[in-house]
Design a protein around this motif. Structure first.
Motif, PDB file in Angstrom:
ATOM      1  N   SER A 253       0.850  -1.180   0.000  1.00 41.59           N
ATOM      2  CA  SER A 253       0.000   0.000   0.000  1.00 41.59           C
ATOM      3  C   SER A 253       0.881   1.223   0.000  1.00 41.59           C
ATOM      4  O   SER A 253       2.037   1.178   0.442  1.00 41.59           O
ATOM      5  N   SER A 254       0.325   2.327  -0.478  1.00 33.49           N
ATOM      6  CA  SER A 254       1.088   3.568  -0.526  1.00 33.49           C
ATOM      7  C   SER A 254       0.127   4.738  -0.538  1.00 33.49           C
ATOM      8  O   SER A 254      -0.890   4.706  -1.245  1.00 33.49           O
ATOM      9  N   GLY A 255       0.441   5.763   0.231  1.00 35.01           N
ATOM     10  CA  GLY A 255      -0.368   6.971   0.245  1.00 35.01           C
ATOM     11  C   GLY A 255       0.490   8.159   0.618  1.00 35.01           C
ATOM     12  O   GLY A 255       1.460   8.030   1.374  1.00 35.01           O
ATOM     13  N   ILE A 256       0.141   9.315   0.100  1.00 33.60           N
ATOM     14  CA  ILE A 256       0.881  10.527   0.442  1.00 33.60           C
ATOM     15  C   ILE A 256       0.800  10.784   1.936  1.00 33.60           C
ATOM     16  O   ILE A 256       1.802  11.099   2.584  1.00 33.60           O
ATOM     17  N   TYR A 257      -0.400  10.669   2.507  1.00 32.28           N
ATOM     18  CA  TYR A 257      -0.583  10.933   3.924  1.00 32.28           C
ATOM     19  C   TYR A 257      -0.267   9.714   4.790  1.00 32.28           C
ATOM     20  O   TYR A 257       0.265   9.846   5.886  1.00 32.28           O
ATOM     21  N   ALA A 258      -0.623   8.544   4.299  1.00 32.87           N
ATOM     22  CA  ALA A 258      -0.512   7.344   5.121  1.00 32.87           C
ATOM     23  C   ALA A 258       0.916   6.854   5.251  1.00 32.87           C
ATOM     24  O   ALA A 258       1.355   6.399   6.307  1.00 32.87           O
ATOM     25  N   GLY A 259       1.674   6.934   4.150  1.00 29.69           N
ATOM     26  CA  GLY A 259       2.983   6.316   4.107  1.00 29.69           C
ATOM     27  C   GLY A 259       2.947   5.060   3.275  1.00 29.69           C
ATOM     28  O   GLY A 259       2.004   4.814   2.509  1.00 29.69           O
ATOM     29  N   GLU A 260       3.965   4.227   3.415  1.00 33.35           N
ATOM     30  CA  GLU A 260       4.128   3.094   2.507  1.00 33.35           C
ATOM     31  C   GLU A 260       4.360   1.805   3.296  1.00 33.35           C
ATOM     32  O   GLU A 260       5.052   1.814   4.322  1.00 33.35           O
ATOM     33  N   HIS A 261       3.792   0.707   2.767  1.00 30.37           N
ATOM     34  CA  HIS A 261       3.967  -0.622   3.345  1.00 30.37           C
ATOM     35  C   HIS A 261       4.604  -1.490   2.274  1.00 30.37           C
ATOM     36  O   HIS A 261       4.014  -1.725   1.229  1.00 30.37           O
ATOM     37  N   HIS A 262       5.813  -1.961   2.556  1.00 28.52           N
ATOM     38  CA  HIS A 262       6.572  -2.761   1.592  1.00 28.52           C
ATOM     39  C   HIS A 262       6.901  -4.102   2.207  1.00 28.52           C
ATOM     40  O   HIS A 262       7.518  -4.171   3.285  1.00 28.52           O
ATOM     41  N   ASP A 263       6.549  -5.182   1.525  1.00 30.67           N
ATOM     42  CA  ASP A 263       6.818  -6.545   1.996  1.00 30.67           C
ATOM     43  C   ASP A 263       7.851  -7.176   1.071  1.00 30.67           C
ATOM     44  O   ASP A 263       7.537  -7.579  -0.063  1.00 30.67           O
ATOM     45  N   ALA A 264       9.103  -7.218   1.539  1.00 32.05           N
ATOM     46  CA  ALA A 264      10.188  -7.723   0.696  1.00 32.05           C
ATOM     47  C   ALA A 264      10.055  -9.215   0.415  1.00 32.05           C
ATOM     48  O   ALA A 264      10.726  -9.724  -0.493  1.00 32.05           O
ATOM     49  N   ARG A 265       9.214  -9.930   1.135  1.00 27.46           N
ATOM     50  CA  ARG A 265       8.999 -11.347   0.844  1.00 27.46           C
ATOM     51  C   ARG A 265       8.278 -11.525  -0.483  1.00 27.46           C
ATOM     52  O   ARG A 265       8.291 -12.616  -1.058  1.00 27.46           O
ATOM     53  N   ILE A 448       4.301  21.069  -6.362  1.00 25.00           N
ATOM     54  CA  ILE A 448       3.567  22.332  -6.354  1.00 25.00           C
ATOM     55  C   ILE A 448       4.012  23.106  -5.111  1.00 25.00           C
ATOM     56  O   ILE A 448       4.605  22.528  -4.199  1.00 25.00           O
ATOM     57  N   PRO A 449       3.721  24.412  -5.029  1.00 31.51           N
ATOM     58  CA  PRO A 449       4.032  25.149  -3.796  1.00 31.51           C
ATOM     59  C   PRO A 449       2.969  24.865  -2.740  1.00 31.51           C
ATOM     60  O   PRO A 449       1.824  25.294  -2.864  1.00 31.51           O
ATOM     61  N   THR A 450       3.346  24.119  -1.720  1.00 27.02           N
ATOM     62  CA  THR A 450       2.375  23.688  -0.717  1.00 27.02           C
ATOM     63  C   THR A 450       2.449  24.554   0.528  1.00 27.02           C
ATOM     64  O   THR A 450       3.371  25.328   0.720  1.00 27.02           O
ATOM     65  N   ASP A 451       1.452  24.386   1.393  1.00 22.99           N
ATOM     66  CA  ASP A 451       1.428  25.118   2.658  1.00 22.99           C
ATOM     67  C   ASP A 451       2.278  24.432   3.704  1.00 22.99           C
ATOM     68  O   ASP A 451       2.945  25.077   4.506  1.00 22.99           O
ATOM     69  N   CYS A 452       2.239  23.104   3.732  1.00 20.05           N
ATOM     70  CA  CYS A 452       2.967  22.337   4.739  1.00 20.05           C
ATOM     71  C   CYS A 452       3.225  20.950   4.165  1.00 20.05           C
ATOM     72  O   CYS A 452       2.530  20.505   3.259  1.00 20.05           O
ATOM     73  N   PRO A 453       4.193  20.223   4.694  1.00 20.50           N
ATOM     74  CA  PRO A 453       4.546  18.924   4.118  1.00 20.50           C
ATOM     75  C   PRO A 453       4.273  17.723   4.997  1.00 20.50           C
ATOM     76  O   PRO A 453       4.705  16.628   4.667  1.00 20.50           O
ATOM     77  N   GLN A 454       3.564  17.909   6.123  1.00 23.13           N
ATOM     78  CA  GLN A 454       3.533  16.820   7.088  1.00 23.13           C
ATOM     79  C   GLN A 454       2.135  16.303   7.413  1.00 23.13           C
ATOM     80  O   GLN A 454       1.953  15.111   7.560  1.00 23.13           O
ATOM     81  N   ARG A 455       1.148  17.168   7.538  1.00 17.32           N
ATOM     82  CA  ARG A 455      -0.167  16.719   7.991  1.00 17.32           C
ATOM     83  C   ARG A 455      -1.043  16.332   6.794  1.00 17.32           C
ATOM     84  O   ARG A 455      -0.590  16.266   5.662  1.00 17.32           O
ATOM     85  N   ASP A 456      -2.305  16.100   7.047  1.00 20.99           N
ATOM     86  CA  ASP A 456      -3.232  15.660   5.995  1.00 20.99           C
ATOM     87  C   ASP A 456      -3.714  16.858   5.191  1.00 20.99           C
ATOM     88  O   ASP A 456      -4.911  17.131   5.103  1.00 20.99           O
ATOM     89  N   GLU A 457      -2.764  17.580   4.612  1.00 24.64           N
ATOM     90  CA  GLU A 457      -3.107  18.775   3.843  1.00 24.64           C
ATOM     91  C   GLU A 457      -2.143  18.869   2.667  1.00 24.64           C
ATOM     92  O   GLU A 457      -2.422  18.387   1.592  1.00 24.64           O
ATOM     93  N   ARG A 458      -1.012  19.551   2.836  1.00 24.49           N
ATOM     94  CA  ARG A 458       0.026  19.610   1.799  1.00 24.49           C
ATOM     95  C   ARG A 458      -0.549  20.128   0.482  1.00 24.49           C
ATOM     96  O   ARG A 458      -0.309  19.572  -0.586  1.00 24.49           O
TER      97      ARG A 458
END
Length: 931
Positions: A253-265, A448-458
């Motif tokens: 899974s992958s999301g801008i807000y959520a982050g990423e889940h990688h299973d190397a198996r 793009i020029p964003t307001d912030c890079p961390q919360r559920d906005e960006r």
């Protein structure tokens, strides 16, 4: 012979070899060396042997003088220039130029996707085998996505971009990447592959629990590989039903807000190489979705820029492993790890700590969490691909074995713009403030020029970039980046009848719609800044319909009154006096903010129309601007020099925007502004709107010391208060972190927002003294205003004509100023105590007299005015320290709440405190007087 030489040749705004997005790229060149006062009289341009001579001094964004470039064409361009005596420079080094686009109608690739996804925003692997049937002359891979993609050819990355193709309003505009992959192909069987995730396309946007996927549920890919053979034939490999897909790759899974889940198996070794097994793959399906024809990228892409090591390892009170990178940054972690198969390492990110743990509340619903499941096959290295986080700290869970901080690094990610501006001075706190501004820009100029890079906005909040654009254009070459974003803004306006959305791309329908002053004015201000800083009339020409449409919206909003009143506004957003949960409740009335911006935008559009020879528009908007100016002064400004809102932002707008033109009235307004700044204890009292202009409004009228005290204030609220609290980026609120180390209680708190850092532009132009005096720095303004307390300051900028710099240093009661003026330009020099004068290019030095300020008169006591106390930094510090001996909180309240005026005494300011406080203050002041 001459020692002048061409030091750089650019196509459009691209530095180095240029993959251009247009058939007729404008050319710019810089000259280095040469005699003082070097001026170009002519230039010769050569393109693959064809020579064109141009008479005159133009050397920036010169129209392409050759035949338009055919799609995919490559050529080499050179230039040489002659000085006023007709002596020529040597030819420049050849500049490779490539037309990195297909002809109109040549995009025939279809969007393809996973046939039967089993969950929303499912990551996908896509591949296609094909045969190279003979020697290749060239192979170009062009691709875009409804989502984010990384392309591979025979197991190798097609390019080094990140999060491509970035974020656009996918229904209106798609941008494609172009990569030369000739060297990655071999005769016979080859494979082109794609890793695909949802990115911004499948992200859920919204506020207050009202979130939804604005664009779509699943990502899709469009790609076109153009093979050109040595025998003159060509063929294309395009995304269609012949591609294979699978949704069970290692990216779970992958999301801008959520982050990423990688299973190397679940790794699929060799999946993008010839000979990979077909088991588990199924045909991809064309989605049939109608999409805009992709256009070539014109802005720089996002890339990995640098890596930072772990600065410190700690254990939190709860026992968690915490990593501190020493810098609030934007990017992701890269880990190197060994462990048993199935071991799960979890990485969570945050900007600050609270009570020794990650402060997660400011992230709201953004999980900002990456998960890596080990394959168990030796040493494994991993970095997320399709997400990013704003963080200084990371919590690591599940690390197998002993942790070595060398096994983790932070990868800094942002749009790959060239750095063009620097500032330095004798005050380390100011230097740190400036560095914080740089880091906040880096983190928020990501696609793009964003307001912030961390919360559920960006999000691309228009008000933030409107106030910050001048600073951005000094620090980095932001021309192509902002011009590309302005195209998004114009397309969004078309859908909204000329109204500029609050954010661009527009994804916040839940906030409602309507015109908002200072936010919507990005449509006029940002193009005008690009013209001012880069000499770019092309961006004005391209954006003029957008600028005009916004001006017409403003005229409709004013209803012929010349004022903009009674509508919902953000106003002077985040004025420090506003309650934590009501950031728009500022001291300056929002109608005053709106009406001031009504005039400002009408005035800009009138000037732009005049420049572009839109005669009728120029007259109409100039008349409307004058009507708005007169209405503003009549309604909001008294003859005595008072504003209806007696607040710093109101005065700063009236002065800086040119709303008040009468000289005597301007002086009264400026005097009152200076009084307000002192009354507030030289603390900042402005929000997003007033912050970029309040110091200018003061120094324009001679209040240099007042502006200096405001800039160098360290108490809350101030620019330097966050620095004293350890900030390494600019905060969203003046007090995002309170004095006791707790988070601001407001629901909206970010530690990486560049808007309040817009003061850096004034630091460059006024404190150091380097500014454009004509568009594109064709004439430079050298006008330093040394602040009391600073021993030296300097600014350096890579102008479109070459490097320019101003630096000054005190030498006793003299100030020595040195300036570097690039060839083919001149400078207007304004020094204290002298008439303005002009100089040509070269290195210059001047000296002017500036004696030390007169010492404050006499010792202070309880019956001294509070103005006398605040104007004497040593006395003020003595008073505050004496009160803090009783209570630090009491001292903070006295500092913040006292009216520091000429008719208020210190005794009156202390009258409601315990009597012993006044006794101790009086004793401390007496000791100060004795020395």
């Amino acid at each position: 012979m001459t020692d002048a030489r061409i030091t750089e040749l650019r196509a459009e705004h691209c530095r180095g070899g240029a993959a251009v997005a247009v058939a007729e790229p404008r050319l710019s060149w810089e000259v280095g060396g040469g005699a003082a006062d070097w001026r170009q009289s002519a230039a010769e341009l050569c393109c693959d042997g064809r020579l064109v001579k141009l008479d005159g001094p133009d050397s920036v964004l010169v129209d392409w003088p050759f035949a338009p470039l055919a799609p995919g064409r490559r050529c080499e361009v050179q230039v040489r220039a002659a000085d006023s005596e007709g002596v020529w420079t040597p030819w420049s080094r050849p500049l490779p130029v490539e037309a990195a686009f297909l002809g109109r109608g040549r995009w025939r690739a279809e969007p393809i996707a996973l046939a039967a996804p089993d969950r929303p925003a499912q990551p996908v692997l896509l591949r296609r085998s094909f045969t190279v049937r003979g020697p290749l002359r060239r192979a170009r891979l062009l691709w875009t996505a409804l989502g984010v993609a990384e392309m591979e050819v025979n197991g190798s990355a097609a390019d080094d971009t990140v999060l491509s193709p970035g974020w656009t309003d996918y229904r209106r505009r798609l941008v494609h990447e172009t990569a030369d992959v000739t060297d990655l192909l071999v005769p016979g069987e080859n494979v082109v592959g794609a890793r695909l995730a949802g990115g911004w396309y499948t992200e859920e946007y919204g506020f207050f629990g009202q979130v939804s996927r604005h664009y779509g549920e699943q990502p899709s890919l469009m790609a076109q590989l153009v093979l050109e053979y040595e025998d003159g034939t060509s063929e294309e490999v395009r995304t269609d039903g012949r591609w294979l897909a699978r949704g069970d790759g290692p990216l779970v899974s992958s999301g801008i807000y959520a982050g990423e889940h990688h299973d190397a198996r679940r790794e699929l070794p060799g999946w993008s190489r010839p000979g990979a097994t077909a088991r588990g793959w199924s045909p991809a399906v064309p989605t049939g979705e109608e999409v805009p024809e992709p256009e070539p990228r014109s802005a720089p892409p996002v890339r990995r820029i640098e890596t930072l090591p772990v600065r410190e390892v700690a254990t939190s009170p709860s026992g968690a492993l915490l990593l501190d990178f020493g810098q609030n940054l934007v990017g992701r972690l890269r880990i190197r790890v060994r462990g048993p198969r199935g071991t799960t390492v979890t990485l969570r990110h945050a900007e600050v700590l609270e009570d020794g743990e990650l402060a997660l509340r400011p992230l709201r619903r953004a999980a900002a969490t990456d998960v890596y499941v080990l394959s168990g096959e030796g040493e494994e290295e991993w970095e997320p691909r399709f997400t990013f986080h704003g963080f200084r700290y990371a919590r690591v869970e599940g690390w197998p074995g002993e942790f070595d901080p060398a096994d983790v690094s932070a990868v800094v990610v942002h749009t790959d713009m060239a750095r063009t501006g620097w500032f330095d001075c004798s005050d380390p706190l100011l230097n740190r403030l400036h560095e914080n501004v740089v880091w906040s820009m880096r983190g928020n100029f990501l696609a793009i020029p964003t307001d912030c890079p961390q919360r559920d906005e960006r999000l691309g909040w228009t008000g933030d970039i409107q106030v910050f654009a001048p600073t951005a254009c000094f620090l980095y070459d932001s021309s192509a980046f902002l011009a590309s974003w302005l195209r998004e803004l114009a397309l969004a306006q078309e859908r909204a009848g000329g109204v500029v959305p609050f954010v661009v791309p527009p994804v916040t329908s839940g906030l409602g719609d309507g015109a908002a002053a200072a936010w919507g004015d990005a449509a006029t201000v940002v193009p005008w800044v690009l013209h001012e800083r880069y000499g770019d009339t092309g961006v004005l020409r391209a954006q003029y319909p957008s600028m005009r449409d916004w001006a017409n919206v403003l005229l409709a909003e004013s209803g012929g009154t010349g004022l903009w009143e009674g509508t919902l506004q953000f106003g002077d957003w985040l004025d420090p006096s506003a309650p934590a949960d009501r950031p728009g409740q500022a001291r300056t009335d929002s109608d005053i903010v709106a009406s001031a911006h009504l005039f400002r935008s009408l005035d800009i559009v009138a000037r732009c129309a005049h420049l572009l020879d839109h005669t009728e528009d120029a007259r109409r908007f100039a008349d409307a601007a004058e009507h708005a100016r007169e209405a503003f002064v009549r309604t909001y400004v008294s003859a005595a020099g008072r504003m209806v809102s007696d607040a710093q932002t109101a005065y700063a707008m009236a002065l800086r925007f040119g709303l008040v033109t009468d000289g005597q009235l301007r002086r009264r307004l400026a005097r009152r502004l200076a009084e307000l700044v002192r009354r507030d204890g030289y603390r900042i009292s402005t929000g997003f709107v007033g912050t970029p202009i309040v110091t200018d409004a003061l120094t324009d009228h001679g209040y240099v010391e007042t502006a200096g005290r405001l800039l160098t204030q360290t108490e809350n609220p101030s620019w330097l208060y966050p620095v004293t609290m350890g900030a390494t980026t600019v905060w969203e609120r003046w007090d995002s972190l309170l004095e006791d180390g707790t988070l601001n209680p407001g629901e909206m708190t970010s530690f990486n927002h560049y808007a309040l850092g817009a003061v850096a532009d004034w630091m460059h132009r006024v404190v150091a003294g380097l500014a454009p005096d004509e568009p594109g720095y064709r004439r430079i303004r050298v006008a330093p205003r040394p602040l009391p307390g600073l021993e030296h300051a300097s600014a350096r900028h890579l102008t479109p004509y070459g490097p320019a710099g101003v630096r000054w240093r005190r030498r006793g009661e003299e100030v020595v100023v040195r300036a570097s003026v690039p060839p083919n330009t001149e400078a207007r020099v304004e020094l204290p105590g002298r008439e303005a004068f002009s100089v040509g290019s070269g290195e210059h030095e001047w000296v002017f007299h500036q004696p030390a300020p007169e010492p404050r008169s006499g010792p202070l006591q309880l019956d001294s005015s509070t103005a006398e106390v605040i104007d004497d930094p040593r006395a003020y510090a003595t008073v505050i320290e004496a009160i803090a001996e009783h209570s630090p909180q009491m001292a903070r309240e006295v500092g913040r709440n006292t009216v520091w005026g000429e008719r208020r005494t210190l005794r009156q300011a202390l009258m409601f405190l315990p009597p012993q406080v006044a006794v101790d203050v009086e004793r401390a002041l007496a000791a100060l007087a004795r020395g």
